[in-house]
Write a protein that holds these residues in place. Structure first.
Motif, PDB file in Angstrom:
ATOM      1  N   ILE A   8       0.846  -1.192   0.000  1.00 17.47           N
ATOM      2  CA  ILE A   8       0.000   0.000   0.000  1.00 17.47           C
ATOM      3  C   ILE A   8       0.882   1.243   0.000  1.00 17.47           C
ATOM      4  O   ILE A   8       1.795   1.374   0.815  1.00 17.47           O
ATOM      5  N   CYS A   9       0.576   2.144  -0.928  1.00 18.13           N
ATOM      6  CA  CYS A   9       1.338   3.391  -1.028  1.00 18.13           C
ATOM      7  C   CYS A   9       0.386   4.573  -0.889  1.00 18.13           C
ATOM      8  O   CYS A   9      -0.604   4.669  -1.607  1.00 18.13           O
ATOM      9  N   PHE A  10       0.695   5.446   0.053  1.00 19.44           N
ATOM     10  CA  PHE A  10      -0.042   6.694   0.220  1.00 19.44           C
ATOM     11  C   PHE A  10       0.599   7.737  -0.691  1.00 19.44           C
ATOM     12  O   PHE A  10       1.812   7.898  -0.691  1.00 19.44           O
ATOM     13  N   PHE A  11      -0.225   8.431  -1.443  1.00 17.78           N
ATOM     14  CA  PHE A  11       0.256   9.418  -2.411  1.00 17.78           C
ATOM     15  C   PHE A  11      -0.098  10.812  -1.902  1.00 17.78           C
ATOM     16  O   PHE A  11      -1.248  11.099  -1.597  1.00 17.78           O
ATOM     17  N   SER A  12       0.919  11.662  -1.805  1.00 17.73           N
ATOM     18  CA  SER A  12       0.781  12.987  -1.219  1.00 17.73           C
ATOM     19  C   SER A  12       1.431  14.028  -2.116  1.00 17.73           C
ATOM     20  O   SER A  12       2.352  13.705  -2.880  1.00 17.73           O
ATOM     21  N   GLY A  13       0.993  15.266  -1.982  1.00 16.01           N
ATOM     22  CA  GLY A  13       1.701  16.343  -2.664  1.00 16.01           C
ATOM     23  C   GLY A  13       3.108  16.484  -2.094  1.00 16.01           C
ATOM     24  O   GLY A  13       4.089  16.500  -2.818  1.00 16.01           O
ATOM     25  N   ASP A  14       3.192  16.550  -0.772  1.00 16.12           N
ATOM     26  CA  ASP A  14       4.472  16.638  -0.057  1.00 16.12           C
ATOM     27  C   ASP A  14       4.219  16.206   1.385  1.00 16.12           C
ATOM     28  O   ASP A  14       3.680  16.970   2.178  1.00 16.12           O
ATOM     29  N   ILE A  15       4.604  15.014   1.739  1.00 13.34           N
ATOM     30  CA  ILE A  15       4.332  14.459   3.065  1.00 13.34           C
ATOM     31  C   ILE A  15       5.117  15.175   4.165  1.00 13.34           C
ATOM     32  O   ILE A  15       4.833  15.008   5.344  1.00 13.34           O
ATOM     33  N   THR A  16       6.071  16.031   3.820  1.00 10.43           N
ATOM     34  CA  THR A  16       6.820  16.758   4.847  1.00 10.43           C
ATOM     35  C   THR A  16       6.097  18.020   5.323  1.00 10.43           C
ATOM     36  O   THR A  16       6.546  18.657   6.271  1.00 10.43           O
ATOM     37  N   ARG A  17       4.991  18.377   4.699  1.00 14.71           N
ATOM     38  CA  ARG A  17       4.227  19.569   5.108  1.00 14.71           C
ATOM     39  C   ARG A  17       3.590  19.367   6.482  1.00 14.71           C
ATOM     40  O   ARG A  17       3.480  18.242   6.970  1.00 14.71           O
ATOM     41  N   SER A  18       3.070  20.472   7.044  1.00 18.29           N
ATOM     42  CA  SER A  18       2.506  20.430   8.392  1.00 18.29           C
ATOM     43  C   SER A  18       0.982  20.531   8.414  1.00 18.29           C
ATOM     44  O   SER A  18       0.405  20.881   9.437  1.00 18.29           O
ATOM     45  N   GLY A  19       0.313  20.206   7.339  1.00 14.78           N
ATOM     46  CA  GLY A  19      -1.143  20.327   7.275  1.00 14.78           C
ATOM     47  C   GLY A  19      -1.879  19.131   7.836  1.00 14.78           C
ATOM     48  O   GLY A  19      -1.299  18.088   8.150  1.00 14.78           O
ATOM     49  N   GLY A  20      -3.185  19.296   7.940  1.00 17.63           N
ATOM     50  CA  GLY A  20      -4.033  18.242   8.475  1.00 17.63           C
ATOM     51  C   GLY A  20      -4.042  16.987   7.613  1.00 17.63           C
ATOM     52  O   GLY A  20      -4.119  15.869   8.127  1.00 17.63           O
ATOM     53  N   THR A  21      -3.973  17.163   6.303  1.00 14.14           N
ATOM     54  CA  THR A  21      -3.942  16.014   5.401  1.00 14.14           C
ATOM     55  C   THR A  21      -2.712  15.155   5.676  1.00 14.14           C
ATOM     56  O   THR A  21      -2.804  13.925   5.760  1.00 14.14           O
ATOM     57  N   GLU A  22      -1.573  15.793   5.854  1.00 11.39           N
ATOM     58  CA  GLU A  22      -0.337  15.063   6.143  1.00 11.39           C
ATOM     59  C   GLU A  22      -0.378  14.422   7.531  1.00 11.39           C
ATOM     60  O   GLU A  22       0.099  13.299   7.722  1.00 11.39           O
TER      61      GLU A  22
END
Length: 172
Positions: A8-22
């Protein structure tokens, strides 16, 4: 016969960000990592920082399509090509877009693969109602994602009332 671990791979814009999605993506990935039948990783379009803002288990592999921030509009076909190559090379079973807007890249990228797509919408259906690409990606997910995950029962109703959902839709 030994069963292969589900990849399973989670796809993110940038997982290092500090937002709620991350934050939520990290929490879910860390919990899933406890299941020995699963292999968990993250793919970002790019990562601005070396370390994630939120704790991510050290056994969760991280990958980025680009080594610096790039424009989605200018690199649309590059994103699609790189995602396609990534899921095939890494034998990804399930790709989880942790922001529905990423469906713009992942849906065409998964054509010709066996990878299943979960479109995880982190925003209310009526958030950004005038942003055309968000409307487009929601329609794309309704038609081509294997499953859509939304935050609330109310949002599930909005999706079902406004889109022709072809597969599974669940709320958290």
């Amino acid at each position: 016969m030994i069963d292969k671990r589900k990849n399973i791979c989670f796809f993110s814009g940038d997982i290092t960000r500090s937002g709620g999605t991350e934050r939520v993506g990290s929490v879910i990935a860390n919990e899933l990592m406890k299941n020995e039948k699963l292999s968990i990783s993250f793919l970002s379009l790019f990562e601005k920082k070396r370390e994630t803002y939120f704790y991510l288990d050290s056994t969760i592999n991280r990958f980025a399509l680009y080594d610096k921030e790039v424009s989605g509009a200018k690199h649309l076909f590059g994103f699609i090509h790189r995602i396609h190559r990534f899921v095939k090379q890494r034998e990804i079973d399930i790709l989880v877009d942790i922001d529905g807007i990423l469906d713009m890249y992942s849906i065409p990228a998964l054509i010709g693969t066996k990878t299943k797509l979960i479109s995880w919408e982190q925003f209310n259906y009526y958030q950004n109602p005038y942003v055309n690409y968000r409307k487009l990606t929601r329609k794309m997910a309704a038609r081509w994602a294997d499953a859509i995950v939304v935050l609330t029962e109310e949002d599930k109703g909005y999706y079902e009332g406004n889109l022709k959902i072809k597969n599974i839709i669940r709320h958290i």
